[in-house]
Design an enzyme around this catalytic site. Structure first.
Site, PDB file in Angstrom:
ATOM      1  N   VAL A 101      31.110  13.644  52.565  1.00 12.01           N
ATOM      2  CA  VAL A 101      29.900  13.875  51.777  1.00 12.01           C
ATOM      3  C   VAL A 101      30.223  14.928  50.720  1.00 12.01           C
ATOM      4  O   VAL A 101      30.577  16.057  51.056  1.00 12.01           O
ATOM      5  CB  VAL A 101      28.738  14.341  52.660  1.00 12.01           C
ATOM      6  CG1 VAL A 101      27.502  14.610  51.811  1.00 12.01           C
ATOM      7  CG2 VAL A 101      28.441  13.317  53.746  1.00 12.01           C
ATOM      8  N   VAL A 103      29.673  16.134  46.254  1.00 10.32           N
ATOM      9  CA  VAL A 103      29.163  15.972  44.894  1.00 10.32           C
ATOM     10  C   VAL A 103      30.127  16.692  43.966  1.00 10.32           C
ATOM     11  O   VAL A 103      30.521  17.833  44.231  1.00 10.32           O
ATOM     12  CB  VAL A 103      27.740  16.554  44.761  1.00 10.32           C
ATOM     13  CG1 VAL A 103      27.261  16.463  43.307  1.00 10.32           C
ATOM     14  CG2 VAL A 103      26.773  15.850  45.699  1.00 10.32           C
ATOM     15  N   ARG A 109      23.485  20.745  42.418  1.00 12.86           N
ATOM     16  CA  ARG A 109      22.162  21.354  42.240  1.00 12.86           C
ATOM     17  C   ARG A 109      21.200  20.447  41.470  1.00 12.86           C
ATOM     18  O   ARG A 109      20.325  20.915  40.758  1.00 12.86           O
ATOM     19  CB  ARG A 109      22.265  22.714  41.519  1.00 12.86           C
ATOM     20  CG  ARG A 109      23.310  23.662  42.082  1.00 12.86           C
ATOM     21  CD  ARG A 109      22.993  24.138  43.481  1.00 12.86           C
ATOM     22  NE  ARG A 109      23.946  25.144  43.918  1.00 12.86           N
ATOM     23  CZ  ARG A 109      25.033  24.890  44.651  1.00 12.86           C
ATOM     24  NH1 ARG A 109      25.292  23.647  45.036  1.00 12.86           N
ATOM     25  NH2 ARG A 109      25.845  25.876  45.000  1.00 12.86           N
ATOM     26  N   ARG A 110      21.359  19.125  41.631  1.00 12.31           N
ATOM     27  CA  ARG A 110      20.467  18.189  40.945  1.00 12.31           C
ATOM     28  C   ARG A 110      19.784  17.228  41.925  1.00 12.31           C
ATOM     29  O   ARG A 110      19.235  16.217  41.510  1.00 12.31           O
ATOM     30  CB  ARG A 110      21.236  17.373  39.902  1.00 12.31           C
ATOM     31  CG  ARG A 110      21.952  18.179  38.839  1.00 12.31           C
ATOM     32  CD  ARG A 110      22.450  17.250  37.738  1.00 12.31           C
ATOM     33  NE  ARG A 110      23.460  17.857  36.897  1.00 12.31           N
ATOM     34  CZ  ARG A 110      24.084  17.215  35.911  1.00 12.31           C
ATOM     35  NH1 ARG A 110      23.781  15.953  35.664  1.00 12.31           N
ATOM     36  NH2 ARG A 110      24.998  17.828  35.184  1.00 12.31           N
ATOM     37  N   GLY A 111      19.856  17.504  43.213  1.00 14.25           N
ATOM     38  CA  GLY A 111      19.198  16.653  44.196  1.00 14.25           C
ATOM     39  C   GLY A 111      20.021  15.474  44.670  1.00 14.25           C
ATOM     40  O   GLY A 111      19.529  14.637  45.429  1.00 14.25           O
ATOM     41  N   LEU A 113      22.736  15.371  46.690  1.00 12.95           N
ATOM     42  CA  LEU A 113      23.036  15.407  48.122  1.00 12.95           C
ATOM     43  C   LEU A 113      21.844  14.919  48.934  1.00 12.95           C
ATOM     44  O   LEU A 113      21.998  14.138  49.883  1.00 12.95           O
ATOM     45  CB  LEU A 113      23.421  16.824  48.544  1.00 12.95           C
ATOM     46  CG  LEU A 113      23.666  17.024  50.044  1.00 12.95           C
ATOM     47  CD1 LEU A 113      24.839  16.175  50.520  1.00 12.95           C
ATOM     48  CD2 LEU A 113      23.915  18.491  50.360  1.00 12.95           C
ATOM     49  N   SER A 137      31.058  21.643  56.495  1.00  8.80           N
ATOM     50  CA  SER A 137      31.901  22.575  55.747  1.00  8.80           C
ATOM     51  C   SER A 137      31.118  23.838  55.398  1.00  8.80           C
ATOM     52  O   SER A 137      31.697  24.926  55.287  1.00  8.80           O
ATOM     53  CB  SER A 137      32.438  21.912  54.479  1.00  8.80           C
ATOM     54  OG  SER A 137      31.384  21.396  53.689  1.00  8.80           O
ATOM     55  N   GLU A 138      29.812  23.702  55.203  1.00 10.57           N
ATOM     56  CA  GLU A 138      28.931  24.845  54.959  1.00 10.57           C
ATOM     57  C   GLU A 138      27.771  24.761  55.945  1.00 10.57           C
ATOM     58  O   GLU A 138      26.968  23.816  55.901  1.00 10.57           O
ATOM     59  CB  GLU A 138      28.415  24.844  53.526  1.00 10.57           C
ATOM     60  CG  GLU A 138      29.511  25.053  52.489  1.00 10.57           C
ATOM     61  CD  GLU A 138      28.958  25.093  51.082  1.00 10.57           C
ATOM     62  OE1 GLU A 138      28.723  26.215  50.573  1.00 10.57           O
ATOM     63  OE2 GLU A 138      28.761  24.018  50.493  1.00 10.57           O
ATOM     64  N   TYR A 142      22.891  21.353  56.434  1.00  9.05           N
ATOM     65  CA  TYR A 142      22.423  20.105  57.020  1.00  9.05           C
ATOM     66  C   TYR A 142      21.187  20.223  57.909  1.00  9.05           C
ATOM     67  O   TYR A 142      20.613  19.207  58.282  1.00  9.05           O
ATOM     68  CB  TYR A 142      23.572  19.437  57.786  1.00  9.05           C
ATOM     69  CG  TYR A 142      24.632  18.932  56.837  1.00  9.05           C
ATOM     70  CD1 TYR A 142      24.455  17.738  56.148  1.00  9.05           C
ATOM     71  CD2 TYR A 142      25.782  19.671  56.591  1.00  9.05           C
ATOM     72  CE1 TYR A 142      25.398  17.280  55.249  1.00  9.05           C
ATOM     73  CE2 TYR A 142      26.742  19.217  55.688  1.00  9.05           C
ATOM     74  CZ  TYR A 142      26.539  18.021  55.023  1.00  9.05           C
ATOM     75  OH  TYR A 142      27.475  17.577  54.130  1.00  9.05           O
ATOM     76  N   PHE A 428      36.381  15.118  62.642  1.00  7.72           N
ATOM     77  CA  PHE A 428      36.601  13.871  61.916  1.00  7.72           C
ATOM     78  C   PHE A 428      36.284  14.074  60.438  1.00  7.72           C
ATOM     79  O   PHE A 428      36.134  13.120  59.689  1.00  7.72           O
ATOM     80  CB  PHE A 428      35.747  12.738  62.494  1.00  7.72           C
ATOM     81  CG  PHE A 428      34.303  13.090  62.681  1.00  7.72           C
ATOM     82  CD1 PHE A 428      33.387  12.924  61.656  1.00  7.72           C
ATOM     83  CD2 PHE A 428      33.863  13.590  63.897  1.00  7.72           C
ATOM     84  CE1 PHE A 428      32.052  13.268  61.843  1.00  7.72           C
ATOM     85  CE2 PHE A 428      32.524  13.931  64.088  1.00  7.72           C
ATOM     86  CZ  PHE A 428      31.623  13.769  63.058  1.00  7.72           C
TER      87      PHE A 428
END
Length: 436
Positions: A101, A103, A109-111, A113, A137-138, A142, A428
């Site tokens: 996943v 961008v 920052r444009r929606g 995701l 990753s961050e 989520y 994974f």
């Protein structure tokens, strides 16, 4: 717990519409895989050895990948691996492994995701997949999409020369060094025997057995190639460990080596202890790193000084309940349970409302109800509690679960528990090499 016939009834809350998408999310075309993967690498600011790229190409499922295009360019990506994951009770349940996943930096920052995750979630619901899982990753990203931390990992940094180890019946265990590839069938058989015993473990489909062996020379940072030691009792394999060794020398010509444990599995406590003693006693080393172990790691009960292990707990596996009634009936429960859950799920309105969950060790049923709720929680809290590693009681203490019927929280906490802590033995995520 009172029966459903004595409860007051009320209409479940209205469903709030999900916002309209901004970006057009579409299926990946088969000929676009190279461009897709390049976009993933750009999103994570990474380069990658050819050996790793070739493995991900073999493991990838292009038919389960989606993209966002801006003109001729792929600027957003999301993929899925098709897994079966152990849940409490030992059942293997289909789970979508969300991966890749990203961008591109020019389009953040444009929606985008949010649209990728929404499209993916709705697709999973249509396909009948009850669970989605990921490694983040961050960490903060989520939860807003309904994912909760369901399994954690224990990271150990052991001063191996400053502790001793209790090893029961060590003379009964024989250890042999074997080529990791030559021993692959044996080690996979031992891994498969462990899968039903611990929630969060993944049944490895063909091809995935090569992931723990990924060892590009460019990523070794001075370590020797991956090594494998096999433990046998009465001639039968009972465990194995895969690891690397890095030896550095001080100005006084003193060795200061490090053992880094990739994985260790054992079906017998004697083999388990013997493998750890072997790793901790490796010549020319004084440090052992084990970055991914279960939080109930038995090693901590074998060492003479747990402080020399510097245990650190980190987040690992995130779970998203895609289809609440299917997911809740797919697992079993540690104690009899009859509870009405009021579920708030803003990203998956088909889950939202009240559900009666009744069951126990033999299984469960879950159906919509108009009864007064015993507990209320959101999708991320349910995901956190689903594998039994995060208790409903601790979520309630954080304000993530609300109790409406006295005693319901304690009973549900007991029922949702797992005897073994959930654990994901290997990531994974394609951004993987630093985590092995």
């Amino acid at each position: 717990m009172s029966s459903s016939t004595t409860r007051a009834t009320s209409v479940p809350r209205a469903v709030t519409p999900v916002r309209a998408p901004v970006w057009d999310v579409r299926a990946l075309l088969s000929e676009e895989w190279d461009a897709f993967y390049a976009a993933v690498l750009d999103a994570f600011h990474e380069t990658e050895p050819a050996q790793a790229t070739a493995l991900w190409r073999r493991l990838g499922e292009p038919e389960r990948c989606v993209v966002v295009r801006d003109g001729a360019h792929l600027v957003g990506t999301a993929g899925i691996f098709s897994f079966r994951m152990t849940v409490p009770g030992g059942q293997l349940v289909p789970a979508a492994g969300v991966t890749m996943v990203g961008v591109r930096p020019t389009h953040r920052r444009r929606g985008m995701l949010a649209d990728l995750m929404r499209h993916q979630l709705e697709s999973l619901q249509r396909q009948g997949e009850p669970l989605a899982v990921l490694t983040a990753s961050e960490a903060p990203v989520y939860e807003r999409f309904g994912y909760g931390v369901a399994a954690r990992r224990l990271s150990l940094d052991v001063q191996s020369r400053r502790l001793s180890l209790r090893v029961p019946a060590a003379d009964e265990v024989t250890l042999t060094l074997e080529d990791p590839y030559a021993a692959l069938d044996l080690t996979e058989e031992l891994y498969a025997r462990q899968v039903p015993a611990r929630p969060g473990m993944l049944a490895r489909a063909p091809g995935w057995e090569h992931l723990p062996l990924l060892d590009p020379p460019a990523t070794r940072a001075g370590a020797r190639p991956l090594e494998c030691v096999v433990a046998r009792i009465d001639g039968r394999a009972a465990g194995y460990a895969r690891y690397t060794v890095t030896v550095e020398w001080s100005a006084l010509n003193t060795a200061q080596g490090t053992v880094r444990v990739r994985d260790i599995e054992a079906t017998d406590p004697r083999a388990y202890a013997a493998l750890w003693r072997f790793l901790l006693d490796t010549d020319l080393t004084s440090r052992l790193l084990a970055p991914n172990r279960p939080v109930d790691e038995a090693l901590l009960h074998l060492v003479s000084d747990v402080r020399r292990c510097a245990p650190t707990v980190l987040d690992s596996l995130y779970v998203r309940v895609v289809d609440a009634p299917v997911a809740l009936t797919a697992r079993s429960y540690a104690a009899p349970l009859d509870v009405v859950l009021d579920l708030d799920d803003r990203q998956a309105p088909w889950n939202r409302g009240r559900w009666r969950l009744s069951g126990g060790a033999a299984g469960a049923v879950c159906a919509r109800t108009y009864d007064t709720p015993d507990l209320s929680l959101d999708a991320a809290a349910l995901g956190s509690a689903y594998l039994g590693g995060t208790t409903l009681t601790e979520l309630a203490a954080a304000g993530r679960v609300r109790e409406h019927t006295p005693g319901a929280l304690a009973r549900a906490t007991t029922a949702f528990a797992s005897p073994a802590a959930p654990w994901l033995p290997h990531s994974f995520c394609r951004s993987l090499l630093s985590r092995l």
